[in-house]
Design a protein around this motif. Structure first.
Motif, short mmCIF file in Angstrom:
data_model
loop_
_atom_site.label_atom_id
_atom_site.label_comp_id
_atom_site.label_asym_id
_atom_site.label_seq_id
_atom_site.Cartn_x
_atom_site.Cartn_y
_atom_site.Cartn_z
N HIS A 150 41.49 55.12 58.32
CA HIS A 150 41.32 53.75 57.85
C HIS A 150 40.28 53.01 58.69
CE1 HIS A 150 44.61 54.23 55.10
NE2 HIS A 150 45.47 54.47 56.07
N ARG B 95 46.60 51.89 61.40
CA ARG B 95 47.65 51.49 60.46
C ARG B 95 47.49 50.03 60.03
NH1 ARG B 95 51.06 51.16 56.46
NH2 ARG B 95 53.24 50.69 56.95
N LEU B 96 47.19 49.15 60.96
CA LEU B 96 47.06 47.73 60.64
C LEU B 96 45.85 47.46 59.76
CD1 LEU B 96 47.96 46.21 64.12
CD2 LEU B 96 49.41 46.33 62.09
N GLU C 268 53.94 41.20 55.88
CA GLU C 268 52.69 40.93 55.16
C GLU C 268 51.87 39.84 55.84
OE1 GLU C 268 53.74 40.22 51.06
OE2 GLU C 268 54.09 42.35 50.70
N GLY D 87 44.54 49.66 57.63
CA GLY D 87 44.87 50.19 56.32
C GLY D 87 45.79 49.29 55.54
N ALA D 88 46.65 48.53 56.23
CA ALA D 88 47.61 47.66 55.56
C ALA D 88 47.05 46.27 55.27
CB ALA D 88 48.87 47.52 56.42
N ARG E 9 48.65 38.36 57.46
CA ARG E 9 47.25 38.61 57.14
C ARG E 9 46.34 37.77 58.04
NH1 ARG E 9 49.40 42.20 55.15
NH2 ARG E 9 49.33 43.00 52.99
N VAL F 158 53.20 44.53 59.29
CA VAL F 158 52.93 45.07 57.96
C VAL F 158 54.05 44.67 56.99
CG1 VAL F 158 52.67 47.18 56.59
CG2 VAL F 158 51.57 47.01 58.84
N ARG F 159 55.30 44.82 57.40
CA ARG F 159 56.43 44.52 56.53
C ARG F 159 56.47 43.05 56.14
NH1 ARG F 159 61.40 42.65 56.06
NH2 ARG F 159 61.38 41.71 58.15
N THR G 29 46.35 59.86 59.32
CA THR G 29 46.70 58.59 58.66
C THR G 29 45.94 58.40 57.37
OG1 THR G 29 45.03 57.42 59.96
CG2 THR G 29 47.27 57.48 60.84
N VAL H 164 46.11 43.91 57.50
CA VAL H 164 46.54 42.88 58.45
C VAL H 164 45.35 42.27 59.20
CG1 VAL H 164 47.87 42.51 60.57
CG2 VAL H 164 48.80 43.94 58.74
N GLU I 80 54.48 47.68 62.71
CA GLU I 80 55.15 47.92 61.44
C GLU I 80 55.81 46.64 60.91
OE1 GLU I 80 55.02 50.44 59.41
OE2 GLU I 80 53.67 51.44 60.82
#
Length: 245
Positions: free
Chosen positions: A84, A58-59, A41, A61-62, A43, A38-39, A244, A64, A35
């Protein structure tokens, strides 16, 4: 010298775009680190996880993840799948995929830890590892005077985030469950960040992960939630069954 980080955010701030990052242990997802990636950002990472699960989902989808090496990615509490991951696998050509059996992934980390270019491994000849290049170029055949062998390319890691139950300020750490490939990942890493549920080791307890491998200790109770940690807190089944998508 091992240092104490003030927070997960501080430790994650040292990750650079393009780094190869190991996250967690088999069966323990380091959601707090994910998280924070993700916060902040972050990449372009090459993410390495033995057990991908909802964290990898999650990663992806974000945005990363640019490259990923993993043994599997699933929702351990069905029936909701990792949406994702599934969409990216089917539709996105911008992620480089390396799927390896658990033992082969461990061998790749072990080769890097020993400074070797590859390690001999066995994969079943009738699986996609051998026939369809699920490994994304990480497996090859070599011919020696002793015969032909399948080998896996070494997998060096820039930063390994390893979850432990307890750690002391010098980095000596103990696990609450079998660590899987976590020790091999630490040995293969240029830098190791231990994420501990609690600071301090009981008198006479022998470290599972020696502090000489550890660069940073972060004390972060609940770092694996909504995943569970034996002896600490259970998995949040409701969070897992929510999917998710």
């Amino acid at each position: 010298m091992t240092t104490l980080a003030t927070s997960v955010a501080t430790a994650v701030a040292t990750v650079s775009p393009g780094d190869t990052v190991w996250l967690g242990n088999f069966g323990t997802q380091l959601f707090a680190v994910g998280e924070e990636l993700v916060r902040q950002e972050v990449r372009g990472l090459h993410v390495v996880l033995a057990s991908g699960g909802l964290l990898l989902d999650r990663l992806i989808g974000a945005g990363v993840v640019a490259e990923v090496t993993f043994a599997h990615c699933w929702n351990a509490v069905g029936p909701a799948p990792t949406w994702h991951f599934r969409r990216a696998w089917q539709e996105r050509a911008d992620i480089r995929w390396h799927e390896l059996p658990m033992g082969v992934l461990a061998a790749a980390l072990g080769a890097a830890a020993r400074g070797l270019p590859f390690a001999p491994v066995h994969v079943h000849p009738d699986t996609g590892y051998a026939t369809d290049d699920w490994s994304g170029g990480m497996l090859a055949a070599v011919t020696t005077s002793f015969g032909v062998a399948t080998v896996v390319r070494a997998l060096p890691v820039d930063v390994a985030f390893v979850h432990v139950d307890r750690a002391d300020p010098n980095g000596d750490s103990v696990f609450s469950a079998p660590p899987g490939e976590a020790v091999a990942a630490a040995q293969a890493a240029r830098r190791v960040v231990v994420v501990a549920e609690e600071l301090g080791l009981p008198e006479g307890v022998r470290a599972d992960l020696p502090g000489l491998l550890v660069d940073t200790v972060v004390v972060a109770p609940g770092a694996a939630a909504p995943d569970g940690v034996p002896g600490r807190y259970p998995r949040d089944v409701a969070a897992y069954t929510g999917g998710t998508a």
